[in-house]
Each structure stands twice: as structure tokens, then as C-alpha cells.
Write an enzyme that holds these catalytic residues in place. Structure first.
Site, short mmCIF file in Angstrom:
data_model
loop_
_atom_site.label_atom_id
_atom_site.label_comp_id
_atom_site.label_asym_id
_atom_site.label_seq_id
_atom_site.Cartn_x
_atom_site.Cartn_y
_atom_site.Cartn_z
N THR A 52 26.44 -3.62 -49.32
CA THR A 52 27.16 -3.16 -50.39
C THR A 52 28.69 -3.37 -50.44
OG1 THR A 52 26.01 -1.03 -50.34
CG2 THR A 52 27.98 -0.57 -51.38
N ASP A 89 21.02 -8.23 -49.33
CA ASP A 89 20.98 -6.73 -49.04
C ASP A 89 20.44 -6.50 -47.66
OD1 ASP A 89 19.58 -4.05 -48.71
OD2 ASP A 89 20.32 -4.02 -50.76
N SER A 90 20.75 -5.91 -46.76
CA SER A 90 20.54 -5.78 -45.47
C SER A 90 19.10 -5.54 -45.29
CB SER A 90 21.24 -5.10 -44.43
OG SER A 90 21.24 -3.50 -44.65
N SER A 91 18.44 -4.89 -46.09
CA SER A 91 17.03 -4.45 -46.30
C SER A 91 16.05 -5.77 -45.95
CB SER A 91 16.34 -3.82 -47.42
OG SER A 91 17.36 -3.06 -47.97
N THR A 93 24.68 -1.46 -44.68
CA THR A 93 24.41 -0.29 -43.69
C THR A 93 23.11 0.00 -43.40
OG1 THR A 93 24.42 1.26 -45.44
CG2 THR A 93 26.67 0.78 -44.43
N ASP A 94 22.02 -0.43 -44.42
CA ASP A 94 20.76 -0.02 -44.13
C ASP A 94 19.89 -0.37 -42.84
OD1 ASP A 94 20.74 1.48 -46.30
OD2 ASP A 94 19.62 0.12 -47.54
N THR A 131 11.85 8.70 -28.68
CA THR A 131 11.89 10.05 -28.98
C THR A 131 12.10 10.25 -30.44
OG1 THR A 131 12.22 12.46 -29.02
CG2 THR A 131 13.79 10.86 -27.98
N GLN A 132 11.56 11.01 -31.54
CA GLN A 132 11.78 11.30 -32.85
C GLN A 132 13.22 12.08 -32.68
OE1 GLN A 132 8.86 13.05 -34.78
NE2 GLN A 132 7.34 11.69 -34.10
N1 ASP Z 1 21.46 -1.46 -49.40
C1 ASP Z 1 22.63 -1.73 -48.95
C2 ASP Z 1 22.40 -2.80 -47.64
O1 ASP Z 1 22.26 -2.55 -46.45
C3 ASP Z 1 23.32 -0.52 -48.31
C4 ASP Z 1 24.69 -0.58 -47.95
O2 ASP Z 1 25.08 -1.54 -47.59
O3 ASP Z 1 25.19 0.45 -47.65
O4 ASP Z 1 22.77 -3.94 -47.78
#
Ligand code: ASP
Length: 333
Positions: free
Chosen positions: A12, A57-59, A89-90, A270-271
Site C-alpha cells: 500500500t 501487492d504482498s499477497s 502489510t498482508d 495454536t489458534q
Molecule cells: N494488500 C496490501 C499488500 O499487502 C495491503 C497493505 O500493504 O497494507 O500489499
């Protein structure tokens, strides 16, 4: 003057709004950086920036991107005093965990950060996150991979993404922050990992086939038998509480037993965000121990996944991998 390398992978912080939603935009990101006079303040370390191509995008992060990041740090290790990795952040907690294992004998700060609002937007949290991360990376105070976000510096392999939309996006429920970022940056000296005695080394990762199974009431374990084939090298089971699986788990135990007999490393996490697995504390978990599962103790799933990749890339012997899964290597448990 300390010198820091910023490695921008996307996320992001580097994005801008488009008709399809937020997307990386290097031009807008560079323009936003140019509008930050703080980055030219003499109190800042000297910095240079490289951008990975394409920005992601980190996904979309995979083992290939982790290896590339590792190589960039290794190639530049001697030339810089610290590193800031801009990342979505993902999956930041996964990347931070993976790098923490890949960087053997790390003696410099590697700080991952990003933002919830793009840097080019007026309310971006990216500005403060970047400034603080640069100061920490230039300080030489930590010898580990950390996440700096909001008001805290966290051990990377202890962190979890906690909020999808808050500015305090990460927490580290089983390890206090390494530093509190307030008026001063207050380090928790007692927690910091010591400087290494051996030279830095990068261990790249192989794309080992591993899996994660989260148990839930009524889970039909038979459905998972198909993934527990001989190809599977490791699996993390996210259990209830202290390591418990549903009582009628007769279907699971033979599957796990078969997987361990095939050499797969079955790791029990653990969850619960906080607390630790204690195999054998309840009847519902002692069977897991009997069939060869190892305890992930209080490791996050992110750290357990990354550690499996790392150990399976480094050691051929399943017994060694199992033993090291239960041994803290970088303060991850
Ligand atoms: N979808 C974004 C990512 O992980 C979310 C973020 O950066 O906050 O690249």
C-alpha cells in the site's frame, strides 16, 4: 554517517487508487518521497533505494521473492549499516519470519515497514513508519529482522497482522515490543538478540511442498487425507487452545501418523494469538505427540511456516528438522 538501503517491494505504501482498486505506482511513490523534507534532514542516515520489479501487492509474495530479497541484502550487506524493506502489510509477518531464518548470523538491522494508506495520500501513516524505520535501521541497535509499524518495533518472527484497517496493524502477543516508539525510541535492551560471533550468511529457500490445516468443530479430516501424500514435506496444524484436536479425531491420527512415517514434519501450533502449545496437557493432545507431531510451542503460524521452509531447505534428515522445529533459533519461540 550511517548508510541505509531501502528496498521497495510494493504494498500500500507504494500504491495509488485506480478504477480496479489500489495498485503499485512507482511514479506517484517517488513524487511523494520527494515531498518529504524529513528524508533530507541531516539527522537522518544517508539512504539509497532500490525497487524490486514489478512492485507487488504482498499477497503475491512467494518463496522466489523471499530469495530475491535475501540476495539483495546479501549482495549489499557490507556496503550498508542497515536495511529498510518496504512491504505490503498482508504478508509482512511471513516475509519477516522467512528472512529472520534465511539471514544466519545477522549483525545489522533489517526493518520491514509499510502503511495502511498510500504515501501519496495526505493522511498516510507511511511517512512516520518510514522515518522511524530509517532511524532504527541507521542506529545499529538491533541485529535482527523486525517490523516497525505504528508505535512499536516488533521481532519479525513474533509478529502477526492484527488489523486490516487500523494504524496499529501488527501485534506480537507472545513477545513484548523490542522498542516503543513515542517521544523517544525506547529499546527493550534485555530482549534484543546479541551480535553474532560468526560472519553473515544467506540460506536461500527451496519451494518445499508444505501445508497449513486449521481445525474447526465438525472438521472432516478424511478430506485432508488427499493432501497428506508422500509429496508433503511438512504441515502446520492450527489446533484449539494448548494443542487440542476434536475428541473424535480418530480420522486425523492415522493421517498424521502416515504423514510422519513418510517423513513429513507435523507441527502443532495454536489458534490462540497468545499462549503456548503443551502437547499432553489434555487427553485431546497427547495422541498427537504419540503419532510423531512436534510442538510449535508459542510460534506464530507465520513463523512455523517460514521455519519449515528454512529447515527443509537446510537439512535432509527429518529427525534434525523435527528437533530444530522445537528449538528457538532466532527468538521465535
Ligand atoms: N494488500 C496490501 C499488500 O499487502 C495491503 C497493505 O500493504 O497494507 O500489499
Amino acid at each position: 554517517m550511517a548508510k541505509v538501503l531501502i528496498i521497495n517491494t510494493g504494498g500500500t505504501i507504494s500504491m495509488t487508487e485506480t478504477a480496479e482498486g489500489l495498485k503499485p505506482d512507482l511514479g506517484r511513490f517517488r513524487a511523494a518521497l520527494a515531498e518529504m523534507p524529513e528524508l533530507r534532514n541531516p539527522k537522518m542516515p544517508a539512504w539509497e533505494m532500490v525497487n524490486t520489479d514489478p512492485l507487488l501487492d504482498s499477497s503475491n509474495m512467494t518463496v522466489d521473492e523471499w530469495n530475491r530479497l535475501g540476495e539483495i541484502v546479501a549482495e549489499n550487506y557490507d556496503a550498508y549499516d542497515g536495511f529498510v524493506i518496504l512491504h505490503g502489510t498482508d504478508t509482512m509477518a511471513y516475509t519477516a519470519s522467512a528472512l529472520s531464518f534465511m539471514f544466519e548470523n545477522l549483525g545489522k538491522p533489517v526493518i520491514l515497514t509499510g502503511s495502511q494508506i498510500p504515501l501519496c495520500e495526505i493522511r498516510s501513516d507511511g511517512k512516520d513508519n518510514l522515518i522511524t524505520s530509517l532511524l532504527i535501521a541507521g542506529s545499529g541497535r538491533v541485529n535482527e529482522v523486525c517490523i516497525c509499524f505504528g508505535e512499536e518495533l516488533l521481532r519479525g518472527n513474533r509478529a502477526i497482522k492484527y488489523s486490516a484497517d487500523g494504524f496499529i496493524a501488527f501485534k506480537s502477543p507472545n513477545c513484548p515490543p523490542l522498542a516503543e516508539v513515542g517521544i523517544a525510541i525506547d529499546y527493550n535492551e534485555a530482549l534484543l538478540l546479541p551480535a553474532p560471533a560468526e560472519p553473515f550468511r544467506l540460506q536461500t529457500l527451496e519451494k518445499n511442498p508444505i501445508g497449513v490445516i486449521k481445525v474447526f468443530p465438525g472438521i472432516q479430516f478424511e478430506l485432508f487425507a488427499n493432501i497428506m501424500t508422500e509429496a508433503l514435506k511438512g504441515v502446520v496444524i492450527e489446533t484449539f487452545g494448548a494443542g487440542n484436536i476434536p475428541g473424535s479425531a480418530t480420522a486425523l491420527l492415522p493421517i498424521i501418523e502416515k504423514a510422519s512415517r513418510n517423513g513429513a514434519i507435523v507441527t502443532v501450533c495454536t489458534q490462540c494469538p497468545q499462549g503456548t502449545v503443551q502437547l499432553g496437557a489434555y487427553e485431546t493432545s497427547s495422541a498427537l505427540k504419540r503419532v510423531g507431531a512436534v510442538s510449535g510451542k508459542n510460534m506464530t503460524t507465520e513463523a512455523a511456516v517460514a521455519k519449515l521452509y528454512y529447515l527443509l531447505s537446510k537439512h535432509a534428515d527429518a529427525k534434525t528438522v523435527s528437533r530444530l522445529m522445537e528449538t528457538s533459533l532466532r527468538g521465535e519461540e
